[in-house]
Write a protein that holds these residues in place. Structure first.
Motif: not given
Length: 386
Positions: A191-197, A205-214, A268-277
């Motif tokens: 998660l990326v969070v803008d702390l002011e807003s 979300d669901g990317h291999p880097s954030t999942q359990v490894e087989k 904080v740029t592409a991710g927070l704008n909803g782009e695929d990173v």
């Protein structure tokens, strides 16, 4: 309210579940100049620890296997704990959930992090027993350390914390404007969070880097850690660390060996704008199975909780991907080293959450599982610096 628990009482409460062979108790080693010492013992299962810039120490107790009476606490020098910031924020009980609003009470806190700017941040995934999320419960709470009062609450809706998620740990950008959070739930993410807003966006979300490894089976005491129904440790993206210059965010799953990283600018740029990173994710190296991560403020070295080895390891990130974590301290009492904090003097604090000893994996274990807080200190010449 101050809660002081004698060490003898803790040992008796968990003796049946936590008994260690005498040979194991003798297994202790440390790198030259490093020293492991016990700071406190707790009657409940601890996970997070952090140390503020003024040296105040804070811990948290998630509601995993019991309805813990304290969620966030300050640890005194004598090891006693005081609910923080007050008793009311800690008053939530599973049995009284219909009487208390989850938005202004701690439901199931997973981590606490002091940001070095006079704030303590509390991450509450609001999922007791790591199961069903209490509606309107997931949140990130900022407490002003000068006034000891809640100054801000960022609530996460179902787009940020859907059912099945479990927000785990958090780090903050160098300018204090953004937070980065791991989700170790059934479907891992960051998660990326803008702390002011208060705007929050799930990325990877669901990317291999954030999942359990087989193929990875988490072990302890030389045996697979499994529940009675055969399920093992299934935590996704968990450990998280920010590079010394704050330009890279590192993370890994507990059920995994691989360490990943991504530029914080991308988040904080592409991710927070909803782009695929996903194209910016780098498979950096391997740490082995690990829970907590921390990068030292001065040294820039990464501390790694080696849960399978009852150890804390350290790796020199400047050595690049070919560098490997080496043993800093190894001790049979380090039952699942969980989370790290760094004191203003450079001492490293680490909790032992005894996950392999919990009722999840040992049905005969006490619901109120005794755990500990440790500190690793360094002789002046032994302190790891670049």
């Amino acid at each position: 309210m101050t809660v002081t628990v004698p060490l003898a009482a803790l040992l008796l409460a968990g003796a049946a579940a936590l008994a260690l062979p005498q040979a194991a108790l003798a297994q202790s080693s440390a790198a030259p100049g490093a020293k492991l010492e016990q700071v406190a013992t707790f009657p409940h299962q601890v996970t997070g620890v952090t140390v503020a810039e003024d040296g105040r120490v804070f811990v948290n107790f998630p509601r995993w296997t019991e309805d813990a009476p304290v969620s966030v606490a300050e640890v005194a020098k004598d090891g006693s704990i005081t609910p923080y910031p007050n008793a009311e924020w800690n008053a939530w009980r599973n049995a009284r959930k219909d009487e208390m609003s989850p938005g202004d009470h701690f439901v199931c806190v997973q981590s606490v992090v002091a940001d070095g700017r006079g704030n303590l941040w509390v991450l509450d995934p609001a999922a007791p027993a790591q199961a069903f999320i209490v509606p309107q419960g997931p949140k990130l709470v900022r407490i002003d350390l000068k006034t000891n009062a809640v100054a801000q609450t960022i609530a996460f809706d179902e787009t940020a914390a859907p059912q099945g998620s479990y927000l785990n740990d958090v780090r903050f950008s160098a300018d204090g404007r953004h937070a980065f959070i791991t989700d170790s739930g059934a479907k891992g993410a960051l998660l990326v969070v803008d702390l002011e807003s208060g705007k929050a966006r799930r990325v990877l979300d669901g990317h291999p880097s954030t999942q359990v490894e087989k193929g990875v089976v988490v072990t302890a005491d030389g045996q697979p850690v499994r529940r009675p129904d055969g399920r093992g440790v299934e935590f996704s993206a968990d450990g998280i660390a920010l590079s010394k210059d704050a330009t890279q965010l590192y993370w890994q799953a507990i059920k995994g060996r691989t360490l990943y990283r991504i530029p914080t600018e991308t988040l904080v740029t592409a991710g927070l704008n909803g782009e695929d990173v996903s194209s910016k994710v780098e498979r950096f190296s391997e740490n082995g199975v690990s829970d907590g991560l921390l990068i030292g403020r001065e040294s820039g070295h990464m501390y790694v909780s080696a849960v399978e080895e009852d150890a804390v390891k350290i790796r020199d990130l400047e050595a690049g991907p070919t560098g490997e974590p080496t043993i800093l301290v190894k001790d049979a009492r380090l039952r699942w080293p969980d989370t790290f904090g760094e004191g203003p003097d450079g001492a490293i604090y680490v909790t032992t959450s005894h996950i392999q000893d919990s009722a999840y994996f040992k049905p005969g274990a006490p619901a109120a599982l005794p755990t500990e807080l440790w500190r690793i200190t360094f002789e002046p010449k032994a302190k790891p610096v670049n």
